[in-house]
Write a protein that holds these residues in place. Structure first.
Motif, PDB file in Angstrom:
ATOM      1  N   ALA A  16      -8.577 109.511 115.922  1.00  0.00           N
ATOM      2  CA  ALA A  16      -7.364 109.744 115.141  1.00  0.00           C
ATOM      3  C   ALA A  16      -7.683 109.825 113.650  1.00  0.00           C
ATOM      4  N   LYS A  17      -8.576 108.955 113.196  1.00  0.00           N
ATOM      5  CA  LYS A  17      -8.958 108.960 111.784  1.00  0.00           C
ATOM      6  C   LYS A  17      -9.669 110.261 111.427  1.00  0.00           C
ATOM      7  N   ALA A  18     -10.523 110.730 112.327  1.00  0.00           N
ATOM      8  CA  ALA A  18     -11.265 111.974 112.089  1.00  0.00           C
ATOM      9  C   ALA A  18     -10.329 113.183 112.028  1.00  0.00           C
ATOM     10  N   LYS A  19      -9.234 113.114 112.783  1.00  0.00           N
ATOM     11  CA  LYS A  19      -8.265 114.219 112.782  1.00  0.00           C
ATOM     12  C   LYS A  19      -7.341 114.158 111.575  1.00  0.00           C
ATOM     13  N   GLY A  20      -7.357 113.040 110.885  1.00  0.00           N
ATOM     14  CA  GLY A  20      -6.503 112.903 109.717  1.00  0.00           C
ATOM     15  C   GLY A  20      -5.036 112.725 110.072  1.00  0.00           C
ATOM     16  N   ARG A  21      -4.798 112.109 111.201  1.00  0.00           N
ATOM     17  CA  ARG A  21      -3.412 111.853 111.597  1.00  0.00           C
ATOM     18  C   ARG A  21      -2.758 110.914 110.595  1.00  0.00           C
ATOM     19  N   PRO A  22      -1.459 111.102 110.380  1.00  0.00           N
ATOM     20  CA  PRO A  22      -0.768 110.192 109.465  1.00  0.00           C
ATOM     21  C   PRO A  22      -0.746 108.771 110.022  1.00  0.00           C
ATOM     22  N   THR A  23      -0.781 107.815 109.137  1.00  0.00           N
ATOM     23  CA  THR A  23      -0.722 106.425 109.542  1.00  0.00           C
ATOM     24  C   THR A  23       0.724 106.022 109.762  1.00  0.00           C
ATOM     25  N   ARG A  24       0.919 104.867 110.335  1.00  0.00           N
ATOM     26  CA  ARG A  24       2.274 104.387 110.595  1.00  0.00           C
ATOM     27  C   ARG A  24       2.902 103.742 109.367  1.00  0.00           C
TER      28      ARG A  24
END
Length: 98
Positions: free
Chosen positions: A78-86
């Motif tokens: 998820a971090k590698a994809k740059g997903r937004p954090t909560r």
């Protein structure tokens, strides 16, 4: 299979002889290869996100270690994809808005 498979295509990518492969790995590794304490109950792909179903690419692990390893791998993906954090960015104080 538990809810951890929800939204994953991993199960569909397993080879047709997966049940025999899994049984062979759990027989080879009766004790978790991560903690070396609990009995192996899961057949784990050593490298994340690979379809290496060879004996060298698989290991027997216990449920708690498998869950922790999968969570770490999922967080890294998820971090590698740059997903937004909560978490929301901090809001400016209402009295300072101008």
């Amino acid at each position: 299979m538990s809810g951890g498979w929800q939204g994953s295509d991993r199960k569909a990518r397993l080879p047709s002889g997966w049940a025999k492969i899994r049984a062979r790995i759990l027989e080879r590794d009766p004790v978790c290869m991560i903690c070396h304490v609990r009995p192996s109950t899961h057949c784990d792909h050593i490298a994340a996100k690979t379809d290496d179903h060879s004996d060298a690419g698989l290991q027997g692990v216990c449920g708690p270690c498998h869950d922790q390893k999968s969570a770490r791998e999922g967080a890294a993906a998820a971090k590698a994809k740059g997903r937004p954090t909560r978490t929301k960015p901090p809001e400016q104080h209402p009295g300072l808005k101008g």
